[in-house]
Design a protein around this motif. Structure first.
Motif, PDB file in Angstrom:
ATOM      1  N   PHE A 377       0.820  -1.204   0.000  1.00  0.00           N
ATOM      2  CA  PHE A 377       0.000   0.000   0.000  1.00  0.00           C
ATOM      3  C   PHE A 377       0.860   1.263   0.000  1.00  0.00           C
ATOM      4  O   PHE A 377       0.332   2.358   0.139  1.00  0.00           O
ATOM      5  CB  PHE A 377      -0.932   0.012   1.216  1.00  0.00           C
ATOM      6  N   GLY A 378       2.161   1.096  -0.122  1.00  0.00           N
ATOM      7  CA  GLY A 378       3.047   2.243  -0.059  1.00  0.00           C
ATOM      8  C   GLY A 378       3.934   2.351  -1.292  1.00  0.00           C
ATOM      9  O   GLY A 378       3.604   1.883  -2.372  1.00  0.00           O
ATOM     10  N   LEU A 379       5.084   2.963  -1.089  1.00  0.00           N
ATOM     11  CA  LEU A 379       6.019   3.183  -2.196  1.00  0.00           C
ATOM     12  C   LEU A 379       6.922   1.980  -2.388  1.00  0.00           C
ATOM     13  O   LEU A 379       7.250   1.270  -1.426  1.00  0.00           O
ATOM     14  CB  LEU A 379       6.884   4.409  -1.914  1.00  0.00           C
ATOM     15  N   SER A 380       7.355   1.780  -3.614  1.00  0.00           N
ATOM     16  CA  SER A 380       8.400   0.790  -3.849  1.00  0.00           C
ATOM     17  C   SER A 380       9.710   1.334  -3.296  1.00  0.00           C
ATOM     18  O   SER A 380       9.857   2.533  -3.050  1.00  0.00           O
ATOM     19  CB  SER A 380       8.543   0.518  -5.350  1.00  0.00           C
ATOM     20  N   ASP A 381      10.680   0.437  -3.139  1.00  0.00           N
ATOM     21  CA  ASP A 381      11.983   0.870  -2.651  1.00  0.00           C
ATOM     22  C   ASP A 381      12.615   1.889  -3.593  1.00  0.00           C
ATOM     23  O   ASP A 381      13.226   2.854  -3.179  1.00  0.00           O
ATOM     24  CB  ASP A 381      12.972  -0.288  -2.488  1.00  0.00           C
ATOM     25  N   LYS A 382      12.454   1.651  -4.909  1.00  0.00           N
ATOM     26  CA  LYS A 382      13.042   2.553  -5.896  1.00  0.00           C
ATOM     27  C   LYS A 382      12.493   3.969  -5.746  1.00  0.00           C
ATOM     28  O   LYS A 382      13.215   4.956  -5.887  1.00  0.00           O
ATOM     29  CB  LYS A 382      12.757   2.030  -7.309  1.00  0.00           C
ATOM     30  N   GLU A 533      -0.213   8.051  -2.482  1.00  0.00           N
ATOM     31  CA  GLU A 533      -0.155   9.510  -2.561  1.00  0.00           C
ATOM     32  C   GLU A 533      -0.006  10.134  -1.182  1.00  0.00           C
ATOM     33  O   GLU A 533       0.713  11.130  -1.004  1.00  0.00           O
ATOM     34  CB  GLU A 533      -1.406  10.048  -3.262  1.00  0.00           C
ATOM     35  N   ILE A 534      -0.682   9.561  -0.188  1.00  0.00           N
ATOM     36  CA  ILE A 534      -0.541  10.055   1.195  1.00  0.00           C
ATOM     37  C   ILE A 534       0.903   9.913   1.646  1.00  0.00           C
ATOM     38  O   ILE A 534       1.491  10.834   2.251  1.00  0.00           O
ATOM     39  CB  ILE A 534      -1.484   9.279   2.131  1.00  0.00           C
ATOM     40  N   ASN A 535       1.508   8.774   1.363  1.00  0.00           N
ATOM     41  CA  ASN A 535       2.895   8.550   1.771  1.00  0.00           C
ATOM     42  C   ASN A 535       3.821   9.577   1.136  1.00  0.00           C
ATOM     43  O   ASN A 535       4.741  10.097   1.788  1.00  0.00           O
ATOM     44  CB  ASN A 535       3.317   7.137   1.380  1.00  0.00           C
ATOM     45  N   LYS A 536       3.608   9.898  -0.116  1.00  0.00           N
ATOM     46  CA  LYS A 536       4.440  10.909  -0.785  1.00  0.00           C
ATOM     47  C   LYS A 536       4.301  12.272  -0.100  1.00  0.00           C
ATOM     48  O   LYS A 536       5.298  12.977   0.117  1.00  0.00           O
ATOM     49  CB  LYS A 536       4.045  11.014  -2.249  1.00  0.00           C
ATOM     50  N   GLU A 537       3.066  12.646   0.225  1.00  0.00           N
ATOM     51  CA  GLU A 537       2.845  13.925   0.893  1.00  0.00           C
ATOM     52  C   GLU A 537       3.537  13.959   2.258  1.00  0.00           C
ATOM     53  O   GLU A 537       4.133  14.978   2.636  1.00  0.00           O
ATOM     54  CB  GLU A 537       1.344  14.171   1.074  1.00  0.00           C
ATOM     55  N   LEU A 538       3.487  12.861   2.980  1.00  0.00           N
ATOM     56  CA  LEU A 538       4.108  12.806   4.308  1.00  0.00           C
ATOM     57  C   LEU A 538       5.628  12.891   4.203  1.00  0.00           C
ATOM     58  O   LEU A 538       6.285  13.568   5.014  1.00  0.00           O
ATOM     59  CB  LEU A 538       3.699  11.518   5.021  1.00  0.00           C
ATOM     60  N   LEU A 539       6.195  12.209   3.246  1.00  0.00           N
ATOM     61  CA  LEU A 539       7.643  12.254   3.078  1.00  0.00           C
ATOM     62  C   LEU A 539       8.111  13.639   2.651  1.00  0.00           C
ATOM     63  O   LEU A 539       9.156  14.124   3.103  1.00  0.00           O
ATOM     64  CB  LEU A 539       8.082  11.210   2.048  1.00  0.00           C
ATOM     65  N   ASN A 540       7.339  14.293   1.795  1.00  0.00           N
ATOM     66  CA  ASN A 540       7.695  15.651   1.393  1.00  0.00           C
ATOM     67  C   ASN A 540       7.546  16.643   2.547  1.00  0.00           C
ATOM     68  O   ASN A 540       8.119  17.734   2.502  1.00  0.00           O
ATOM     69  CB  ASN A 540       6.840  16.096   0.212  1.00  0.00           C
ATOM     70  N   ALA A 541       6.780  16.265   3.566  1.00  0.00           N
ATOM     71  CA  ALA A 541       6.642  17.084   4.772  1.00  0.00           C
ATOM     72  C   ALA A 541       7.567  16.585   5.880  1.00  0.00           C
ATOM     73  O   ALA A 541       7.351  16.880   7.051  1.00  0.00           O
ATOM     74  CB  ALA A 541       5.190  17.074   5.250  1.00  0.00           C
ATOM     75  N   TYR A 542       8.597  15.810   5.499  1.00  0.00           N
ATOM     76  CA  TYR A 542       9.615  15.333   6.436  1.00  0.00           C
ATOM     77  C   TYR A 542       9.009  14.535   7.587  1.00  0.00           C
ATOM     78  O   TYR A 542       9.386  14.680   8.742  1.00  0.00           O
ATOM     79  CB  TYR A 542      10.458  16.506   6.951  1.00  0.00           C
ATOM     80  N   GLY A 543       8.075  13.654   7.232  1.00  0.00           N
ATOM     81  CA  GLY A 543       7.462  12.771   8.219  1.00  0.00           C
ATOM     82  C   GLY A 543       6.186  13.302   8.806  1.00  0.00           C
ATOM     83  O   GLY A 543       5.450  12.549   9.442  1.00  0.00           O
TER      84      GLY A 543
END
Length: 594
Positions: A377-382, A533-543
């Motif tokens: 449900f999240g991002l691939s390692d790449k 998409e949620i995971n991307k937003e969280l990572l761009n907000a530094y967690g």
């Protein structure tokens, strides 16, 4: 869970995992995200993560009946035998052996549910769930239930009790899953074998709630008899419809289970399970394992390497993700950590790969806000290693971190305090100075470690003391990964209308929008896209208040005669009745004490 890129390399022809993968090497398609299991937080089980070719974890063989599995139970305790109010993994592990849930996972790797206490289910519309009782299913023959046949009313009692969250007629906060039953409107026994559940609004997650490790049906008369006394840990308090009966429990922690010959789902392969709590240290455990007094062993890396060298092909190793990611939290709803430059600089200064090498000898995975066991449900390692804080070239992260710290006037903060839990520091000596030095060398301020009990950290977390005017952050183990799908927990943690949001306070409009849509979406494939998409937003907000770092990999040893079946990333003892078995014809069975 469906097949997807994970933090594990695809098994090669040799059956080995790529060690480089653990520290963020080149991405490859992996095993199913749930294909490797979890052990408890803080276990000092650090190894290489390799599994020998042709080991009993993968070898095709015809299961054989008979034999009693022997386990080490050292340092594992029960808080209650009321499974509705249970929350620890030891309780969940026991519950899976003794009690059936309404439904449960037949396979975590395939995300395949099957009927259990309810043999079948139907969902005629988005607001209705129809449960069909498994026929002729007896309870264990213990008073006050005395082996009676299960009834549809037992299912209704279970759902109603968890929705009410009451014990002894009063609200009890130990019903920690009460919120997951809140959308239940009515529960009706529509005929002797059928229960119809109506929801006040669609609940895409109710079946997975029912499949949880603690969601086991208990007999109403047993609850009435023992509700006030479930914290008194006694064998007679555990009465289920599961494959094994808890027959003996000693105050020191040793206990025994034996096959339930009337088990309604089939004939258990093993005759039973014996759990021992009598080994004070690793040398004692090692001796017990070598003497085959226990069949499976959680050694540290030195002992593991020694045993693999000396015992060779008589034993095998299999690898599992740990329960608890390494991360932390901060309150980003007020200064100083509402400054994106400041928190981003700290996030990018942490050298995750260096910590993985130091703490786990490379035996861990990088983790984003959706951890590796949930990575379908999240991002691939790449994809993950393209985000700030995870770049393979850490010098690029560090260069940006220094710019951000300067732009946010980080030097003016003065000293920053890093709280570390005492249990975490005890398991990984030297972790405090390493993190402090990393941040001090990279950003220039003094970062001072303070070792605190988890209770103090939780209290400060609830009171928003990690920020909100305080130059204070913390790192350590965070909450257990208990679910196959992260969607509901993403809403709880990061949606500004959810209860847990007050602990972090990092409001992101896009995350509010996406999590709000995801928890109402009935299509799992669409929820997966929302979660990515949620995971991307969280990572761009530094967690976004929860800066993840890594997740440890734990290794286990077993004798070749012991067969483990599917290794799941979640509590799966409910499957042991037909997946775990002992091959008494294997040469290594010789010499095992009777």
């Amino acid at each position: 869970m469906s097949q997807a890129d994970t933090y594990w390399a695809r098994r090669s022809g040799s059956g080995r995992f790529s060690r480089r993968r653990f520290v963020g090497g080149a991405a490859v398609a992996g095993l199913g995200a749930a294909g490797l299991g979890l052990v408890g937080c803080g276990d000092d089980n650090k190894g290489t993560g390799a599994a020998p070719a042709g080991s009993p974890t993968t070898a095709a063989a015809t299961p054989k009946k008979g034999g009693i599995q022997r386990w080490d139970w050292t340092n594992s305790t029960f808080e209650t035998f009321d499974f509705d109010r249970g929350y620890s993994f030891p309780v969940g592990n026991l519950a899976g052996l003794t009690n059936l849930g309404i439904v449960h996972y037949k396979s975590f790797e395939k995300a395949e549910l099957e009927g259990a206490f309810a043999e079948k289910w139907e969902q005629p519309d988005a607001s209705t769930l129809v449960l069909k009782l498994r026929p002729n299913m007896p309870w264990h023959d213990k008073p006050p239930v005395n082996g009676r046949i299960a009834r549809a009313e037992d299912i209704k009692f279970f759902i109603d009790r968890n929705k009410a969250g009451r014990a002894g007629g009063v609200d009890d906060p130990l019903f920690v899953r009460k919120a997951e039953f809140a959308s239940v409107d009515t529960v009706t026994v529509t005929d002797p074998g059928t229960v119809t559940v109506k929801f006040s609004k669609p609940n895409p997650f109710f079946l997975t709630t029912l499949a949880g490790p603690w969601a086991k049906v208990q007999a109403p008369e047993a609850v009435a008899a023992f509700e006030k006394d479930y914290a008194s840990i006694r064998a007679e308090h555990v009465i289920g419809t599961g494959a094994y009966v808890l027959t003996e429990l000693k105050t020191a922690g040793s206990f025994k289970l034996r096959r339930f010959d009337r088990f309604a789902m089939g004939d258990p392969l093993l005759d039973g399970h014996d759990f021992f709590e009598q080994f004070p240290d690793y040398p004692a455990l090692q001796t017990a394992f070598e003497r085959k007094q226990i069949d499976i062993f959680f050694p540290n890396v030195e002992i593991m390497n020694d045993l693999l060298k000396r015992l060779g092909k008589q034993i095998y190793k299999f690898s599992n993700f740990a329960f608890n990611p390494l991360a932390g939290t901060y309150y980003g709803g007020a200064a100083p950590w509402n400054n994106r430059n400041l928190i981003g600089a700290i996030f990018r200064s942490i050298d995750r790969r260096a910590l993985i090498q130091q703490l786990y000898q490379g035996n861990a995975a990088l983790s984003g806000n959706i951890p590796p066991p949930q990575s379908a449900f999240g991002l691939s390692d790449k994809e993950l290693i393209t985000f700030p804080g995870y770049l393979e070239d850490h010098t690029k992260d560090l260069a940006e971190a220094k710019k951000m710290w300067e732009a946010g006037a980080g030097q003016a903060l003065g000293d920053v305090v890093i709280d570390l839990p005492d249990a975490f520091v005890g398991s990984y000596p030297g972790v405090g100075p390493s993190i402090a030095k990393m941040l001090r060398d990279n950003l220039g301020n003094a970062f001072n470690v303070k070792v605190e009990p988890y209770s103090t950290i939780v209290d400060k977390l609830v009171k928003q003391k990690y920020g909100n005017g305080s130059n204070n952050i913390w790192y350590g183990w965070i909450a257990n990964i208990a679910k196959l799908e992260p969607t509901l927990d993403l809403w709880r943690q990061y949606n500004s209308t959810a209860p847990q949001f007050s602990q972090t306070g990092v409001k992101i409009d896009k995350v509010d929008e996406l999590t709000g849509k995801a928890i109402l979406e009935l299509d799992a494939g669409k929820r997966k896209q929302y979660d990515i998409e949620i995971n991307k937003e969280l990572l761009n907000a530094y967690g976004a208040g929860v800066p993840y770092i890594s997740l440890e990999v734990s290794d286990r040893l077993a004798w070749n005669y012991y067969k483990v079946g599917e290794i799941a990333a979640f509590t799966n003892t409910h499957t042991f009745w037909n997946t775990r078995w002992i091959d008494q014809t294997d040469p290594t069975w010789q010499g095992r004490p009777a």
